[in-house]
Design an enzyme around this catalytic site. Structure first.
Site, PDB file in Angstrom:
ATOM      1  N   HIS A 124       0.831  -1.216   0.000  1.00 45.97           N
ATOM      2  CA  HIS A 124       0.000   0.000   0.000  1.00 45.97           C
ATOM      3  C   HIS A 124       0.865   1.266   0.000  1.00 45.97           C
ATOM      4  O   HIS A 124       0.675   2.164  -0.808  1.00 45.97           O
ATOM      5  CB  HIS A 124      -0.949   0.030   1.211  1.00 45.97           C
ATOM      6  CG  HIS A 124      -1.523   1.400   1.453  1.00 45.97           C
ATOM      7  ND1 HIS A 124      -2.582   1.895   0.727  1.00 45.97           N
ATOM      8  CD2 HIS A 124      -1.132   2.398   2.287  1.00 45.97           C
ATOM      9  CE1 HIS A 124      -2.838   3.139   1.113  1.00 45.97           C
ATOM     10  NE2 HIS A 124      -1.970   3.470   2.061  1.00 45.97           N
ATOM     11  N   HIS A 129       1.431   5.366  -2.505  1.00 49.73           N
ATOM     12  CA  HIS A 129       1.860   6.722  -2.172  1.00 49.73           C
ATOM     13  C   HIS A 129       3.100   7.215  -2.920  1.00 49.73           C
ATOM     14  O   HIS A 129       3.177   8.388  -3.287  1.00 49.73           O
ATOM     15  CB  HIS A 129       2.161   6.824  -0.666  1.00 49.73           C
ATOM     16  CG  HIS A 129       0.948   6.777   0.214  1.00 49.73           C
ATOM     17  ND1 HIS A 129       0.125   7.858   0.405  1.00 49.73           N
ATOM     18  CD2 HIS A 129       0.425   5.771   0.965  1.00 49.73           C
ATOM     19  CE1 HIS A 129      -0.861   7.529   1.245  1.00 49.73           C
ATOM     20  NE2 HIS A 129      -0.699   6.255   1.600  1.00 49.73           N
ATOM     21  N   GLU A 170      -5.629   9.653   0.624  1.00 46.80           N
ATOM     22  CA  GLU A 170      -5.974   8.226   0.625  1.00 46.80           C
ATOM     23  C   GLU A 170      -7.081   7.850  -0.368  1.00 46.80           C
ATOM     24  O   GLU A 170      -6.998   6.816  -1.010  1.00 46.80           O
ATOM     25  CB  GLU A 170      -6.379   7.768   2.034  1.00 46.80           C
ATOM     26  CG  GLU A 170      -5.228   7.746   3.040  1.00 46.80           C
ATOM     27  CD  GLU A 170      -4.133   6.715   2.741  1.00 46.80           C
ATOM     28  OE1 GLU A 170      -4.302   5.878   1.840  1.00 46.80           O
ATOM     29  OE2 GLU A 170      -3.085   6.787   3.409  1.00 46.80           O
ATOM     30  N   SER A 189      -4.003   1.262  -4.504  1.00 45.81           N
ATOM     31  CA  SER A 189      -3.458  -0.024  -4.049  1.00 45.81           C
ATOM     32  C   SER A 189      -4.559  -1.059  -3.794  1.00 45.81           C
ATOM     33  O   SER A 189      -4.266  -2.161  -3.334  1.00 45.81           O
ATOM     34  CB  SER A 189      -2.630   0.177  -2.768  1.00 45.81           C
ATOM     35  OG  SER A 189      -3.459   0.578  -1.695  1.00 45.81           O
TER      36      SER A 189
HETATM   37 CO    CO Z   1      -1.903   5.299   3.006  1.00 47.01          CO
END
Ligand code: CO
Ligand code: PHE
Length: 259
Positions: A124, A129, A170, A189
């Protein structure tokens, strides 16, 4: 909440060594499987900035070496990756961001967590990110966010600022010439929510509204029912630039909004 990482060897800033040689071949193989599944989805559902960045990362062969990626990142936007055992306290997190260091969890999920994991893992954090840190505007925005986080701690407003993070970093969506696309790491993700957030008619897709995002509670254990859609990272940078102090003051008096 008990966290599953090994915090015993962490430094005061919660950083650890990545110790890349300790990953076993099964872990690299699982990372590759996760990577391959997402790679089939991102061309249709991820924002162009993310797609442009992943090409230069050649992260498809296994869990990446953070030091090598940091070298590329530093050259491009001045960011680097710092290895951490998992979630870290607010102050440590904001301090890293405020110094252009993005904390990435070192451990990988178990095979039975292929589709869903509660805590962020290296897949993730890295896949979701890190690519966007190569985008100069996104990179500057996240730096400002980190500084804003330290300020929000002083103003007892972290809860409001965390909602903004949730609905942008997010789970944010962006308008593009091809239609709505994902830039939030929790979407990029995700094996299921990435297509859902773009294509499913059910969720609300609201025009980005700073105060509404600061006020709206979120649910961490299901697909989002509301997404906020930005026009560009430039818009996000501009919209979050004003001093939040009076905004926090005003919103504190108002009830939170349901997700
Ligand atoms: Co995150
Ligand atoms: N401008 C915000 C403040 O004054 C800080 C911030 C920047 C918050 C970027 C979020 C994103 O508190």
């Amino acid at each position: 909440m008990s966290l599953r990482g090994d915090y015993s060897r962490a430094a005061a800033d919660f950083s650890v060594e990545q110790d890349w040689d300790s990953y076993c071949s099964d872990e690299h193989a699982l990372f590759r499987r996760l990577y391959e599944r997402q790679s089939r989805l991102v061309p249709r559902y991820a924002c162009p900035e993310w797609i442009a960045a992943i090409a230069g990362l050649d992260a498809g062969s296994g869990i990446p070496k953070f030091s090598e990626v940091s070298r590329k990142l530093r050259a491009r936007t001045g960011w680097e990756i710092v290895a951490v055992p998992g979630l870290i306290p607010d102050e440590a997190f904001f301090t890293h961001l405020a110094h252009r260091r993005f904390p990435v969890t070192v451990w990988l999920r178990k095979p039975e967590e292929f589709d869903y994991i509660v805590e962020p893992d290296v897949f993730h954090d890295f896949f979701g990110h890190v690519p966007l840190l190569f985008d100069p505007v996104y990179a500057d925005h996240l730096h400002e966010y980190g500084k804003g986080g330290l300020k929000a701690m002083r103003l007892d407003a972290v809860k409001m600022l965390a909602r903004l993070y949730w609905y942008t970093i997010e789970f944010g969506l962006m308008n593009t010439p091809e239609g709505v696309r994902a830039y939030g790491a929790g979407l990029i993700s995700s094996g299921g929510e990435l297509a859902h957030c773009v294509e499913d008619p059910a969720p609300k897709r609201l025009k980005f509204d700073l105060e509404k995002a600061l006020r709206t509670d979120y649910q961490i254990d299901r697909y989002q029912t509301t997404y906020f859609v930005i026009e560009s990272f430039d818009q996000l940078l501009q919209a979050t630039a004003p001093d939040f102090t009076p905004i926090y003051e005003r919103l504190r008096a108002l009830p939170a909004l349901a997700p």
